[in-house]
Scaffold this motif. Structure first.
Motif, short mmCIF file in Angstrom:
data_model
loop_
_atom_site.label_atom_id
_atom_site.label_comp_id
_atom_site.label_asym_id
_atom_site.label_seq_id
_atom_site.Cartn_x
_atom_site.Cartn_y
_atom_site.Cartn_z
N ASN A 1 0.83 -1.22 0.00
CA ASN A 1 0.00 0.00 0.00
C ASN A 1 0.86 1.26 0.00
O ASN A 1 0.64 2.18 0.79
CB ASN A 1 -0.96 0.03 1.20
CG ASN A 1 -1.91 -1.14 1.18
OD1 ASN A 1 -2.37 -1.55 0.13
ND2 ASN A 1 -2.19 -1.69 2.35
N ALA A 2 1.88 1.30 -0.85
CA ALA A 2 2.75 2.48 -0.90
C ALA A 2 1.97 3.68 -1.44
O ALA A 2 1.22 3.57 -2.41
CB ALA A 2 3.97 2.19 -1.78
N ARG A 3 2.13 4.83 -0.81
CA ARG A 3 1.46 6.06 -1.23
C ARG A 3 2.43 7.23 -1.15
O ARG A 3 3.41 7.18 -0.40
CB ARG A 3 0.23 6.34 -0.35
CG ARG A 3 -0.82 5.23 -0.45
CD ARG A 3 -2.08 5.61 0.28
NE ARG A 3 -3.07 4.53 0.22
CZ ARG A 3 -4.29 4.60 0.72
NH1 ARG A 3 -4.69 5.71 1.33
NH2 ARG A 3 -5.12 3.58 0.63
N ILE A 4 2.14 8.28 -1.92
CA ILE A 4 2.98 9.49 -1.97
C ILE A 4 2.29 10.57 -1.14
O ILE A 4 1.08 10.81 -1.28
CB ILE A 4 3.19 9.97 -3.41
CG1 ILE A 4 3.78 8.83 -4.25
CG2 ILE A 4 4.11 11.18 -3.43
CD1 ILE A 4 5.14 8.36 -3.78
N THR A 5 3.04 11.26 -0.28
CA THR A 5 2.46 12.33 0.54
C THR A 5 2.07 13.51 -0.33
O THR A 5 2.65 13.78 -1.37
CB THR A 5 3.46 12.80 1.61
OG1 THR A 5 4.67 13.22 0.96
CG2 THR A 5 3.77 11.68 2.58
N VAL B 1 -0.54 11.56 4.44
CA VAL B 1 -1.14 10.50 3.65
C VAL B 1 -2.08 9.73 4.58
O VAL B 1 -1.85 9.66 5.79
CB VAL B 1 -0.05 9.57 3.06
CG1 VAL B 1 0.66 8.81 4.16
CG2 VAL B 1 -0.66 8.61 2.05
N TYR B 2 -3.19 9.24 4.05
CA TYR B 2 -4.23 8.61 4.85
C TYR B 2 -4.43 7.15 4.43
O TYR B 2 -4.40 6.82 3.23
CB TYR B 2 -5.56 9.36 4.72
CG TYR B 2 -5.51 10.77 5.24
CD1 TYR B 2 -5.87 11.06 6.56
CD2 TYR B 2 -5.11 11.82 4.42
CE1 TYR B 2 -5.81 12.36 7.05
CE2 TYR B 2 -5.05 13.12 4.90
CZ TYR B 2 -5.40 13.38 6.22
OH TYR B 2 -5.37 14.66 6.70
N TYR B 3 -4.66 6.28 5.39
CA TYR B 3 -5.06 4.89 5.16
C TYR B 3 -6.39 4.66 5.86
O TYR B 3 -6.51 4.92 7.06
CB TYR B 3 -4.01 3.92 5.71
CG TYR B 3 -2.74 3.88 4.89
CD1 TYR B 3 -2.62 3.04 3.80
CD2 TYR B 3 -1.66 4.70 5.21
CE1 TYR B 3 -1.45 3.00 3.05
CE2 TYR B 3 -0.49 4.68 4.47
CZ TYR B 3 -0.39 3.82 3.38
OH TYR B 3 0.75 3.79 2.65
#
Length: 729
Positions: free
Chosen positions: A5-9, A15-17
């Motif tokens: 679940n890699a995400r970019i700020t 960043v939200y999960y």
């Protein structure tokens, strides 16, 4: 997070999960050109996510300061711990081959293996064993950290018919619990199907099991005669047992009564504990349903003298405006029915007067509205219901079992005990209202309990013939049962005979802070107004619901609704809240119809020099001009939030202007000073305008001192001259 679940700020570094499962999770952040405080290329934390919790994790990265010197890379390592389990039995598996980016080990007798000196970065680990499936996971290895990875592999059963190997699909188990909505009691005799097949009938505990269900999405349907059929979608995960709770809504069915010739064909009336009801459409045809309602009191065609109206009710979700189907609806606690698929209910033959309409459904907060039935009128009523179970807006809605308890905690119970104030004996048959809507009668022990009450403030009102009615405001906390005691005072004095169909209401008005009676209070009921001093008895009011409003200058007004029962005297106490008290210091039950979004500005005008108050001064704020009273005060109510300019002016004085900032629910006290305009007589007059009396006094004293000093000096000089003229001997 957890190596996936890699995400970019975003621009704000956040960043939200969402919908993160309950349990431990590893959160890590990295960026080229940055390190953590220890110089490693990633900062990470291991956090525990609780049910229905909003977790905030702060990770810190520091920019790398580059130099022209040669950079020596220091090896960075972590330690990886892994365990291997059987996906069905959760037993540790020994002898499984664990592969970590080419490094291999076999699991011990406890299914455990450890890899040391693993370089930091993204890694892939897998577990395999003959006659078992392979499980593979990816994760991020942070410097000097210990990473724990659990792997599950499933046994493969093979049959050697020839050289072909048959693999049994990975499966799960499903437990289905069927309950009756509202009561949550288990339902027996319910037909349960899995994907429109595999039918089972629920036993007395309402529970059936499906074993070895292939992984994937499955549709479970529960149906029973007399109940609305419900379906649920469940995602089957390998090796897990899923529990699915299905609540069935009972359908209220009406039995068709054969009516003799000349009567309405079919159903047209019914009897309830609260009286006789008759379908207005039937009555319009001139048929009275005598066989069912014994005369149908309440309709002109059936010999009654009361008029009726029609209530068209529509139930909508408060947030989405979608119709609420299959909700329980009742009017005045009776005539219960179920809303249709489009959220509609129609009541015919509603008698004239004020009525309470209540709608309830599992997963929604109960909603109650009050409507007035006017003769011959058809009313369209909308009731908005708010859900207290949050669901995800994906293609399939999944309810997390762990969170059901958390989300339903906004409901509480209120238990009321009613006693005689003189004998302390319990009172049986007292009528107890909650929020002037639903009511129940006390038992022989004087007890009554209200279940599933929304958290917050509620008014409990108790009445019984021969006793003074009493009310009490009570706060009901979530997931608790609030117990309160109310004592009724018997009516021993002789009272004036109350005409049939009428009642009396005694109103007492008190100051909220001191509990002292208030004078000059305006009481309004049924569009009639009277002024009282602390107490009034309203005689011979027509029975039905009454709304009583108390108003007084300098206080917030308050309103209460009470059901006026014929031939009874009711007693209510109303407390008015002073405007000067900030609302947060008062009881939370302050009347909601006040404009709490505004503030009050109290201006006091003083004369400069003397500090005396000035009357008849014009004070303006927002194009509204008031004149100060004998105390020099002007009060501006209902001032909107924000910045304002307030001005004061009066002939013979210089005007004064001040800036004020009005906040919500605030009372602002401001002093304004006016400078008197003196006579303009040349230079001294001008000086007098700009110098205060105190300063002028000092100036005059200084001038007098200078004059005396000059006189003394001149006298000394003249004396010296005389001495010089004396002859010398």
């Amino acid at each position: 997070m957890d190596g996936t679940n890699a995400r970019i700020t975003g621009s704000d570094g956040r960043v939200y999960y969402y919908n993160v499962p309950v349990g431990w999770h590893q959160v890590a952040a990295s960026k080229d050109g940055y390190t953590n405080k220890d110089g490693y290329p990633m900062d990470s934390q291991r956090v525990y996510c609780s049910c229905n919790e909003h977790k905030v994790v702060i990770l810190r990265l520091y920019p790398i300061i580059t130099t022209t010197s040669t950079t020596t890379t220091i090896p960075q390592y972590c330690t990886v711990h892994s365990r291997v389990f059987d996906c069905y039995t959760n037993q540790q598996i020994s002898g499984a081959l664990i592969n970590l980016d080419g490094r291999t080990q076999y699991s011990s007798s406890t299914g455990y293996v450890t890899f040391s000196n693993v370089p930091v970065g993204w890694k892939t680990i897998s577990a395999s064993k003959p006659n078992y499936t392979t499980d593979t996971k990816s994760f991020y290895c942070s410097c000097s950290s210990d990473v724990y990875i659990d792997l599950k592999i499933c046994p493969i059963t093979t049959t050697s018919t020839t050289t072909t190997t048959t693999t049994i699909p990975q499966t799960c188990n499903i437990k289905v619990v069927v309950q009756e909505d509202c009561t949550t009691n288990p339902l027996a005799g319910v037909l349960v199907t899995l994907d429109s097949s595999n039918p089972q009938i629920t036993p007395s505990n309402g529970t059936v099991f499906y074993y070895d269900v292939p992984i994937g999405s499955h549709n479970i349907t529960a149906s029973k005669e007399g109940y609305k059929t419900e379906s649920r979608i469940v995602d089957c995960v390998c090796g897990q047992t899923h529990t699915v709770i299905i609540k069935l809504y009972p359908l209220i069915t009406t039995t068709t009564t054969t009516i003799p010739t000349g009567k309405c064909a079919g159903y047209c009336g019914w009897i309830s504990p609260y009286g006789c009801w008759c379908d207005a459409k039937c009555a319009e045809k001139g048929d009275c349903c005598d066989d069912i309602c014994q005369g149908c009191p309440g309709l002109p065609q059936c010999g009654g003298n009361e008029s009726y109206c029609i209530f068209n009710i529509k139930l909508l979700e408060g947030n989405t405006q979608n119709p609420v189907a299959y909700a329980f609806v009742n009017i005045d606690g009776a005539r219960a029915t179920i809303s249709s698929s489009d959220g509609k209910v129609t009541y015919y033959g509603v008698t004239k007067g004020r009525h309470s309409i209540t709608a309830s459904k599992s997963g929604y907060l109960p909603a109650t509205v009050f409507e007035e039935c006017i003769e011959g009128e058809e009313r369209n009523i909308t009731i908005r219901m708010y859900s207290y179970i949050t669901t995800s807006s994906t293609t399939s809605t999944t309810t997390i079992p762990q969170c059901q308890t958390c989300l339903s905690s906004r409901i509480c119970n209120i238990e009321v005990f009613v006693y005689d104030n003189l004998t302390s004996n319990p009172i049986e048959g007292a009528r107890v209202y909650i929020d002037n809507s639903n009511y129940k009668f006390t038992s022989i022990s004087g007890r009554v309990i209200f279940y599933d009450v929304p958290e917050g403030w509620h008014e409990i009102y108790v009445t019984k013939e021969g006793y003074r009615s009493e009310s009490k405001d009570v706060y009901c906390s979530a997931s608790q049962t609030r117990i309160i005691t109310i004592r009724l005072l018997p009516i021993t004095s002789t009272t004036t005979t109350i005409p049939i169909g009428y009642c009396n209401i005694e109103v007492n008005v008190l100051d909220y802070r001191t509990n002292n009676p208030l004078s000059n209070v305006q009481i309004i009921v049924d569009n009639l107004s009277t002024t009282i001093d602390g107490k009034v008895i309203l005689y011979n009011l027509p029975e039905g619901w009454k709304t009583i409003t108390a108003k007084r200058y300098g206080y917030y007004s308050e309103s209460k609704s009470i059901k006026c029962i014929k031939s009874q005297t009711h007693y209510i106490t109303m407390k008015l809240y002073p405007i000067q008290i900030p609302p947060q210091q008062t009881n939370q039950n302050v009347t909601q119809n006040q404009e709490k979004q505004k503030c009050i500005v109290i201006a006091t005008v003083l004369e400069d020099y003397t500090n005396k108050t000035l009357e008849n001064v014009n004070v303006s704020l927002n194009n509204i001009t008031l004149t100060t009273d004998i105390k020099g005060i002007a009060i501006f109510e209902d001032v909107s939030q924000g910045e304002h300019i307030i001005k004061a002016y009066k002939p013979g004085f210089y005007p004064d202007a001040r800036g004020v900032y009005c906040k919500q629910n605030e009372t602002i006290n401001i002093n304004m000073r006016l400078y008197p305009i003196g006579p303009e007589t040349g230079m001294f007059g001008t000086i007098g305008l700009i110098l205060s009396p105190d300063i002028l006094l000092y100036v005059l004293a200084f001038i007098l001192f200078v004059i005396i000093f000059v006189l003394l000096i001149s006298r000394g000089i003249s004396r010296g001259s005389e001495l010089e003229e004396l002859p010398s001997y």
